[in-house]
Scaffold this motif. Structure first.
Motif, PDB file in Angstrom:
ATOM      1  N   LEU A   1       0.667  -1.163  -0.274  1.00 42.47           N
ATOM      2  CA  LEU A   1       0.025   0.064  -0.180  1.00 42.47           C
ATOM      3  C   LEU A   1       0.929   1.275  -0.191  1.00 42.47           C
ATOM      4  O   LEU A   1       1.998   1.265   0.498  1.00 42.47           O
ATOM      5  N   PRO A   2       0.481   2.420  -0.694  1.00 36.96           N
ATOM      6  CA  PRO A   2       1.130   3.587  -0.711  1.00 36.96           C
ATOM      7  C   PRO A   2       1.235   4.167   0.806  1.00 36.96           C
ATOM      8  O   PRO A   2       0.321   3.895   1.474  1.00 36.96           O
ATOM      9  N   GLU A   3       2.183   4.943   1.091  1.00 40.13           N
ATOM     10  CA  GLU A   3       2.379   5.594   2.383  1.00 40.13           C
ATOM     11  C   GLU A   3       1.147   6.550   2.680  1.00 40.13           C
ATOM     12  O   GLU A   3       0.683   6.817   3.869  1.00 40.13           O
ATOM     13  N   THR A   4       0.519   7.165   1.279  1.00 39.32           N
ATOM     14  CA  THR A   4      -0.477   7.921   1.772  1.00 39.32           C
ATOM     15  C   THR A   4      -2.088   7.078   1.767  1.00 39.32           C
ATOM     16  O   THR A   4      -2.968   7.867   1.660  1.00 39.32           O
ATOM     17  N   TYR A   5      -1.952   6.034   1.692  1.00 33.75           N
ATOM     18  CA  TYR A   5      -3.231   5.314   1.728  1.00 33.75           C
ATOM     19  C   TYR A   5      -4.152   5.738   2.993  1.00 33.75           C
ATOM     20  O   TYR A   5      -3.545   5.921   4.025  1.00 33.75           O
ATOM     21  N   ALA A   6      -5.205   5.968   2.514  1.00 33.67           N
ATOM     22  CA  ALA A   6      -6.315   6.388   3.677  1.00 33.67           C
ATOM     23  C   ALA A   6      -7.133   5.552   3.685  1.00 33.67           C
ATOM     24  O   ALA A   6      -7.983   4.667   3.262  1.00 33.67           O
ATOM     25  N   VAL A   7      -7.505   5.062   5.084  1.00 36.21           N
ATOM     26  CA  VAL A   7      -8.375   3.977   5.512  1.00 36.21           C
ATOM     27  C   VAL A   7      -9.600   4.516   5.451  1.00 36.21           C
ATOM     28  O   VAL A   7     -10.021   5.376   5.918  1.00 36.21           O
ATOM     29  N   ARG A   8     -10.530   3.631   4.640  1.00 41.09           N
ATOM     30  CA  ARG A   8     -11.923   3.943   4.375  1.00 41.09           C
ATOM     31  C   ARG A   8     -12.815   3.369   5.496  1.00 41.09           C
ATOM     32  O   ARG A   8     -13.737   4.350   5.810  1.00 41.09           O
ATOM     33  N   PHE A   9     -12.419   2.427   6.095  1.00 45.16           N
ATOM     34  CA  PHE A   9     -13.370   1.581   7.239  1.00 45.16           C
ATOM     35  C   PHE A   9     -12.665   1.382   8.338  1.00 45.16           C
ATOM     36  O   PHE A   9     -12.312   0.415   8.492  1.00 45.16           O
ATOM     37  N   PRO A  10     -12.593   2.345   9.171  1.00 45.73           N
ATOM     38  CA  PRO A  10     -11.847   2.188  10.487  1.00 45.73           C
ATOM     39  C   PRO A  10     -12.374   1.199  11.351  1.00 45.73           C
ATOM     40  O   PRO A  10     -11.743   0.623  12.261  1.00 45.73           O
ATOM     41  N   GLU A  11     -13.602   0.741  11.059  1.00 48.31           N
ATOM     42  CA  GLU A  11     -14.357  -0.080  11.836  1.00 48.31           C
ATOM     43  C   GLU A  11     -13.531  -1.688  11.721  1.00 48.31           C
ATOM     44  O   GLU A  11     -13.840  -2.530  12.526  1.00 48.31           O
ATOM     45  N   VAL A  12     -12.937  -1.857  10.722  1.00 50.11           N
ATOM     46  CA  VAL A  12     -12.379  -3.064  10.599  1.00 50.11           C
ATOM     47  C   VAL A  12     -11.269  -3.474  11.739  1.00 50.11           C
ATOM     48  O   VAL A  12     -11.151  -4.582  11.822  1.00 50.11           O
ATOM     49  N   ARG A  13     -10.876  -2.656  12.452  1.00 49.30           N
ATOM     50  CA  ARG A  13     -10.181  -2.899  13.819  1.00 49.30           C
ATOM     51  C   ARG A  13     -10.806  -3.888  14.721  1.00 49.30           C
ATOM     52  O   ARG A  13     -10.423  -4.410  15.650  1.00 49.30           O
ATOM     53  N   PHE A  14     -12.211  -4.046  14.241  1.00 45.70           N
ATOM     54  CA  PHE A  14     -13.061  -4.997  15.391  1.00 45.70           C
ATOM     55  C   PHE A  14     -12.738  -6.399  14.745  1.00 45.70           C
ATOM     56  O   PHE A  14     -13.148  -7.148  15.491  1.00 45.70           O
ATOM     57  N   LEU A  15     -12.061  -6.573  13.594  1.00 44.35           N
ATOM     58  CA  LEU A  15     -11.831  -7.789  13.132  1.00 44.35           C
ATOM     59  C   LEU A  15     -10.678  -8.509  13.736  1.00 44.35           C
ATOM     60  O   LEU A  15      -9.668  -8.005  13.960  1.00 44.35           O
ATOM     61  N   THR A  16     -10.757  -9.857  13.591  1.00 39.36           N
ATOM     62  CA  THR A  16      -9.453 -10.700  14.011  1.00 39.36           C
ATOM     63  C   THR A  16      -8.610 -11.024  12.639  1.00 39.36           C
ATOM     64  O   THR A  16      -9.281 -10.963  11.520  1.00 39.36           O
ATOM     65  N   ASP A  17      -7.338 -11.586  12.893  1.00 33.49           N
ATOM     66  CA  ASP A  17      -6.573 -12.156  11.772  1.00 33.49           C
ATOM     67  C   ASP A  17      -7.325 -13.424  10.989  1.00 33.49           C
ATOM     68  O   ASP A  17      -7.352 -13.511   9.666  1.00 33.49           O
ATOM     69  N   ARG A  18      -8.161 -14.187  11.897  1.00 31.91           N
ATOM     70  CA  ARG A  18      -8.930 -15.261  11.428  1.00 31.91           C
ATOM     71  C   ARG A  18      -9.971 -14.724  10.157  1.00 31.91           C
ATOM     72  O   ARG A  18     -10.318 -15.251   9.238  1.00 31.91           O
ATOM     73  N   ASP A  19     -10.408 -13.435  10.748  1.00 31.48           N
ATOM     74  CA  ASP A  19     -11.712 -12.853  10.094  1.00 31.48           C
ATOM     75  C   ASP A  19     -11.221 -12.484   8.638  1.00 31.48           C
ATOM     76  O   ASP A  19     -11.794 -12.777   7.662  1.00 31.48           O
ATOM     77  N   ILE A  20     -10.050 -11.844   8.670  1.00 32.95           N
ATOM     78  CA  ILE A  20      -9.353 -11.505   7.355  1.00 32.95           C
ATOM     79  C   ILE A  20      -8.902 -12.509   6.528  1.00 32.95           C
ATOM     80  O   ILE A  20      -8.984 -12.587   5.123  1.00 32.95           O
ATOM     81  N   GLN A  21      -8.411 -13.996   7.049  1.00 37.87           N
ATOM     82  CA  GLN A  21      -8.285 -14.783   6.338  1.00 37.87           C
ATOM     83  C   GLN A  21      -9.520 -15.168   5.659  1.00 37.87           C
ATOM     84  O   GLN A  21      -9.445 -15.831   4.442  1.00 37.87           O
ATOM     85  N   ILE A  22     -10.556 -15.566   6.463  1.00 41.05           N
ATOM     86  CA  ILE A  22     -11.917 -15.921   5.613  1.00 41.05           C
ATOM     87  C   ILE A  22     -12.183 -14.836   4.673  1.00 41.05           C
ATOM     88  O   ILE A  22     -12.721 -15.245   3.457  1.00 41.05           O
ATOM     89  N   VAL A  23     -11.906 -13.526   4.681  1.00 41.19           N
ATOM     90  CA  VAL A  23     -12.212 -12.624   3.763  1.00 41.19           C
ATOM     91  C   VAL A  23     -11.276 -12.815   2.482  1.00 41.19           C
ATOM     92  O   VAL A  23     -11.868 -12.661   1.296  1.00 41.19           O
ATOM     93  N   ARG A  24     -10.206 -12.956   2.798  1.00 41.06           N
ATOM     94  CA  ARG A  24      -9.267 -13.517   1.485  1.00 41.06           C
ATOM     95  C   ARG A  24      -9.491 -14.523   0.858  1.00 41.06           C
ATOM     96  O   ARG A  24      -9.386 -14.421  -0.324  1.00 41.06           O
ATOM     97  N   GLU A  25      -9.971 -15.521   1.634  1.00 46.58           N
ATOM     98  CA  GLU A  25     -10.444 -16.833   0.833  1.00 46.58           C
ATOM     99  C   GLU A  25     -11.860 -16.547   0.322  1.00 46.58           C
ATOM    100  O   GLU A  25     -11.804 -17.100  -0.926  1.00 46.58           O
ATOM    101  N   ALA A  26     -12.681 -15.766   0.855  1.00 47.39           N
ATOM    102  CA  ALA A  26     -13.714 -15.433   0.011  1.00 47.39           C
ATOM    103  C   ALA A  26     -13.521 -14.809  -1.385  1.00 47.39           C
ATOM    104  O   ALA A  26     -14.100 -15.005  -2.603  1.00 47.39           O
ATOM    105  N   VAL A  27     -12.697 -13.733  -1.454  1.00 47.71           N
ATOM    106  CA  VAL A  27     -12.166 -13.021  -2.516  1.00 47.71           C
ATOM    107  C   VAL A  27     -11.453 -13.876  -3.507  1.00 47.71           C
ATOM    108  O   VAL A  27     -11.662 -13.777  -4.874  1.00 47.71           O
ATOM    109  N   ARG A  28     -10.555 -14.748  -3.023  1.00 48.94           N
ATOM    110  CA  ARG A  28      -9.842 -15.535  -3.895  1.00 48.94           C
ATOM    111  C   ARG A  28     -10.722 -16.638  -4.750  1.00 48.94           C
ATOM    112  O   ARG A  28     -10.418 -16.777  -5.951  1.00 48.94           O
ATOM    113  N   ARG A  29     -11.719 -17.125  -4.058  1.00 53.25           N
ATOM    114  CA  ARG A  29     -12.461 -18.153  -4.726  1.00 53.25           C
ATOM    115  C   ARG A  29     -13.544 -17.479  -5.685  1.00 53.25           C
ATOM    116  O   ARG A  29     -13.847 -18.258  -6.758  1.00 53.25           O
TER     117      ARG A  29
END
Length: 232
Positions: free
Chosen positions: A161-189
Motif C-alpha cells: 500500500l502507498p504511504e498516503t493510503y487512507a483507511v476508508r473503514f476504520p471499523e475493521v479494527r474490530f476484526l481478527t486475523d482469522r476474520d481477514i483470512q476468511i475474507v481473503r479466501e472469499a475474494v480468492r474463490r
C-alpha cells in the motif's frame, strides 16, 4: 469436486475431499498406534516381567483398539490421531459436524470397508463414488475432507500500500486475523454467493454501511486492515 463448509462466522467455504492416499496414510498411522499399544500392554509385560495374561485381560486391553475409531472421531471432531497427522477429518456432506449416530454408522461398516480384503472395498468405493466416500460414508452421509483448503501465493502475500493510503473503514479494527483470512479466501474463490455472504457478515460485525459491491468491499476491508495493522 469440493465440499461446502460453514465456518463459525457463517461463511461458506469449499474444502477438498481427502485423497485415497491420505486416508490410507492416516489408517497406517492409526495401525502403528495399535501396534505400540499391544507392545506396551501385552508383549512387554509377558516378555520382561513374565506376567501371566488371562483371557479377560487380553480382551480388556484390546477393547480400546476395537472402539478406537468411534471414540476418537466422536471426541476429536471427526478425527483419529492418524487423521490429525494427515490434516483430514470427517464431515457431513453439507459440511456440518456429524453426530454420534453418523460416527456409529461409519464405525459399524468399517469391518466391511477396511478390514475385509485389505481395505480394497473402501479404496474402490472412494475412487468410484466421486465424493470421497467409502460405504460407511455413504450410509452416514459423510465424507473425509482436508482440514485446510489449498493456499495459493496470493493468499499469503499482501498488496504493497502507498504511504498516503487512507483507511476508508476504520471499523475493521474490530476484526481478527482469522476474520481477514476468511475474507481473503472469499475474494480468492471468486464465488459471488460466498462474497455476498462474507460481506454481509463483516457488515453485521463491524456496523459498516456501504454501497460498494461485495468483492470491492471485501478488498477494501483487507487493505484497511493491513494499513491499520502496519500503523500499530
Amino acid at each position: 469436486m469440493s465440499v461446502a463448509i460453514h465456518t463459525s462466522q457463517n461463511v461458506l467455504l469449499e474444502y477438498e475431499p481427502a485423497s485415497v492416499g491420505e486416508r490410507i496414510m492416516a489408517t497406517l498411522i492409526d495401525y502403528l498406534i495399535f501396534i505400540g499399544w499391544v507392545l506396551v500392554v501385552i508383549f512387554l509385560p509377558v516378555s520382561i516381567f513374565n506376567v501371566n495374561m488371562s483371557t479377560f485381560y487380553v480382551v480388556l486391553v484390546t477393547l480400546p483398539i476395537l472402539f478406537y475409531d468411534l471414540i476418537c472421531e466422536w471426541q476429536l471432531n471427526g478425527q483419529s490421531l492418524g487423521k490429525i497427522a494427515m490434516d483430514i477429518r470427517v464431515v457431513m456432506l453439507d459440511g456440518s459436524q456429524p453426530g454420534l449416530g453418523g460416527y456409529l454408522i461409519r464405525w459399524l461398516l468399517r469391518l466391511i470397508d477396511t478390514r475385509m480384503f485389505g481395505g480394497l472395498v473402501a479404496i474402490i468405493a472412494i475412487a468410484a463414488n466421486g465424493k470421497g466416500q467409502r460405504l460407511g460414508d455413504m450410509a452416514a452421509r459423510t465424507t473425509v475432507v482436508k482440514t485446510k483448503p489449498k493456499v495459493a501465493l496470493e493468499d499469503i502475500t499482501y498488496q504493497v500500500l502507498p504511504e498516503t493510503y487512507a483507511v476508508r473503514f476504520p471499523e475493521v479494527r474490530f476484526l481478527t486475523d482469522r476474520d481477514i483470512q476468511i475474507v481473503r479466501e472469499a475474494v480468492r474463490r471468486g464465488n459471488n454467493e460466498v462474497a455476498e455472504r462474507t460481506a454481509q457478515r463483516i457488515k453485521d460485525v463491524t456496523g459498516i454501511q456501504t454501497d460498494l459491491s461485495a468483492r470491492d468491499f471485501l478488498k477494501n476491508v483487507i487493505d484497511d486492515y493491513q494499513a491499520l495493522a502496519a500503523r500499530e
